[in-house]
Design an enzyme around this catalytic site. Structure first.
Site, mmCIF file in Angstrom:
data_model
loop_
_atom_site.group_PDB
_atom_site.id
_atom_site.type_symbol
_atom_site.label_atom_id
_atom_site.label_comp_id
_atom_site.label_asym_id
_atom_site.label_seq_id
_atom_site.Cartn_x
_atom_site.Cartn_y
_atom_site.Cartn_z
ATOM 1 N N ASP A 315 21.049 2.215 51.441
ATOM 2 C CA ASP A 315 21.433 1.431 50.277
ATOM 3 C C ASP A 315 20.174 0.846 49.626
ATOM 4 O O ASP A 315 19.304 0.308 50.309
ATOM 5 C CB ASP A 315 22.370 0.317 50.738
ATOM 6 C CG ASP A 315 22.936 -0.498 49.594
ATOM 7 O OD1 ASP A 315 23.651 0.076 48.763
ATOM 8 O OD2 ASP A 315 22.674 -1.711 49.549
ATOM 9 N N GLU A 350 19.708 6.169 48.194
ATOM 10 C CA GLU A 350 20.222 5.679 46.928
ATOM 11 C C GLU A 350 18.961 5.231 46.182
ATOM 12 O O GLU A 350 18.408 4.173 46.482
ATOM 13 C CB GLU A 350 21.177 4.505 47.128
ATOM 14 C CG GLU A 350 21.717 3.981 45.801
ATOM 15 C CD GLU A 350 22.526 2.691 45.947
ATOM 16 O OE1 GLU A 350 23.569 2.575 45.282
ATOM 17 O OE2 GLU A 350 22.108 1.813 46.712
#
Length: 604
Positions: A315, A350
């Site tokens: 993330d 990401e």
């Protein structure tokens, strides 16, 4: 180098924790609510203690003393029970409470105790159960099975439920290559949620980076390992979504729960001493600090060697390479590549955060895969008639404008997706022009404002047959585009059968019917259509894993595309062949369809 955490040896248990600026650290052992404190000994930046007893299953925490001077980055408060950053299991979930941030208020009654792990042989780690070009299935562990009618009630919402035969049958029907589990490590609710009667349902607010959340994984390490083994037996890999970019201790108003009370230097600070917030969560871990990188690497090794996972999605991954600016040659990349355990695992970025220079799509190592939001946006814009066939072709062919050309033996690094956990679901993309996040308690200000979505004439639910038919066709067309794209593809759980969040495009705090998948009301016809697309792709996975050398773009008449064809403002159809003509695909916007394997008349 000191081995951190709790380790059981023959006739003894050793505890070690990093707290370089503490004046004293105590090991706190618990029998029920009774606490016994043992002073630890300093060993460089660490504090250590060995007790003459094998204490597997015992409960423990730490307390640290020193100066309390938050402006100077010193948060030592002996009243705070602190969770071991190297804990791998906890005896309860975290709860948000004002005392966590109050100096002098004891928190032993609310903070989880770490559980001393029993010795275990590492799992034999072969190649990952995943190959580029396949289908990654992103899912929220709790929301995925909370309403599943076949899963026993006591298992619903847990990691163990993913091994249920009905769940595995669904994954196999879709030819899933790997499941990507949204965070399963222990997290805490953001401070603003409890007053609203809400909770964090997604888990992107961790406190202990390698401790499994007791609510999602009540069986601890064994539950994740056994579920992974069941999935592996069916040829399905397991990827974990990890949040190393910040912790649930949050900004300066947040709690003292773990790292902040032991080693606040783990967080990135500006020259004036303020916390750097390139995550939007108030604090950011400092990956220029070797101790932070060590914690991340040790956590990943733990999940591979003890739990058997195949890889990770990170993330806000640019944080891993910040120091404070993003560096494509940051130390973490070389350390992963040199690690005998981690170098073989699947790594997914990401590739954006909200800090300066935070959009880094295409700039991660060549061995990493990356979420490609340009695919999502350009495919949506094409079917919305806001983008032409040229941009669509670039995305379908592997986004070489982002990742560069690849050789025939290289897999495309793009992970193509239409929707993810954040943003509109696929069904909501064609049913809502605007977000409807009122249930989140932030006056509909949260969530993405520009989704490249459309509603086919009615905002939200409709019983108009024409509206429903148009939406159904749009969903099928976009899914067809995804399943014929070059690279690896990702589908978020439930999008294969039309799940809706009723226009909520930021359902992180909706642990209820908004965020749970409704299995009883799923669109089975759409699900079967996706299964056919998945079977087609699985049969031709190697062709889709990389940009084909023999890719040939043709007109609907089967003739090679000309510059005029590409630039025509009226072009609505895109056709191509690959695999020596064995695979033929036609995208027809005016008909809202993607045709697979259709004969294309050869050019004369």
């Amino acid at each position: 180098m000191t081995a951190l955490g709790a380790t059981v040896g023959k006739g003894c248990t050793r505890f070690a924790v990093r707290a370089p600026r503490a004046d004293m650290v105590w090991l706190c052992l618990f029998a029920g609510e009774h606490e016994v404190r043992h002073p630890m000994e300093r060993s460089g930046p660490d504090w250590v203690l060995t007790l003459p007893e094998e204490m597997a299953g015992g409960r423990y925490g730490y307390r640290a003393a020193g100066e309390w001077a938050p402006p100077k980055g010193l948060w030592f408060d002996p009243a705070k029970l602190l969770v071991d950053p190297y804990a791998v299991e906890l005896d309860r979930r975290f709860v948000q409470d004002g005392t966590l941030a109050e100096f002098g208020s004891d928190t032993a009654n609310i903070v989880p105790r770490a559980i001393v792990p029993a010795p275990a042989e590492p799992l034999m780690s072969g190649p990952p159960h995943f190959a580029p070009g396949g289908l990654i299935y992103e899912l929220n562990v709790r929301g995925f099975t909370r309403l599943h009618p076949d899963v026993p009630e006591h298992m619903r919402g847990t990691v163990a439920a993913l091994a249920h035969p009905s769940v595995i049958a669904h994954l196999r029907k879709l030819h899933v290559s790997a499941v990507e589990l949204m965070p399963v490590v222990a997290w805490i609710d953001e401070r603003h949620l409890p007053p609203l009667g809400l909770v964090n349902a997604w888990g992107y607010n961790p406190v202990a980076m390698m401790a499994l959340d007791p609510g999602l994984c009540p069986g601890g390490i064994a539950e994740l390992r056994e579920t992974g083994a069941a999935l592996h037996a069916e040829g399905i890999g397991v990827l974990l979504d990890l949040v190393f970019n910040h912790s649930g201790e949050s900004d300066v108003a947040g709690g003292v729960i773990s790292l902040r009370g032991l080693d606040n230097g783990a967080y990135a600070h500006a020259p004036d001493g303020s916390l750097i917030n390139d995550t939007g969560c108030g604090n950011m871990l400092d990956f220029a600090n070797p101790a932070v990188r060590r914690l991340a690497l040790d956590a990943m090794r733990h999940f591979v060697t003890r739990c058997g996972v195949d890889g990770f999605r990170f993330d806000l991954a640019p944080v891993l390479a910040r120091g404070p600016g993003f560096d494509p040659a940051a130390p973490i990349f070389a350390e992963i590549a040199a690690d005998p355990v981690l170098s073989t695992r699947v790594m997914i970025a990401e590739p954006w955060d909200i800090g300066p220079g935070g959009y880094q799509l295409g700039n991660f190592p060549a061995s990493w895969l990356e979420w490609n939001d340009r695919f999502r946006d350009d495919v949506r814009r094409f079917w919305k008639a806001e983008e032409g066939i040229g941009k669509l072709a670039t995305r379908l062919a592997g986004s070489s404008d982002v990742f560069g050309p690849v050789t025939p033996d290289e897999a495309c690094r793009s992970i193509n997706f239409l929707a993810a956990h954040d943003g509109f679901t696929l069904a909501d993309t064609v049913s809502y022009e605007n977000r409807h996040n009122w249930a989140n308690g932030e006056q509909n200000r949260d969530g993405h404002g520009d989704n490249f979505s459309w509603n086919n004439g009615v905002e939200g639910s409709s019983d108009d047959p024409q509206v429903l038919a148009a939406r159904h066709a749009d969903i099928k067309a976009m899914l067809g585009t995804l399943f014929v794209s070059t690279g690896t593809i990702m589908l978020t759980a439930g999008d294969e059968f039309g799940r809706t969040q009723h226009g909520n495009n930021n359902a992180y705090c909706q642990d209820n019917a908004i965020g749970w998948i409704d299995w009883e009301r799923r669109d089975c016809e759409l699900e079967d259509h996706v299964a056919e697309l998945a079977a087609f792709r699985a049969a031709n996975r190697t062709e889709f894993a990389r940009q084909a050398e023999d890719l040939r773009w043709v007109t609907s008449n089967g003739e090679d595309m000309t510059v005029a064809d590409w630039e025509s403002p009226f072009a609505e159809t895109l056709c191509w062949q690959l695999g020596g003509g064995a695979l033929k695909v036609s995208v027809r916007r005016e008909a809202r369809e993607v045709l697979l394997g259709q004969e294309v008349t050869p050019a004369r």
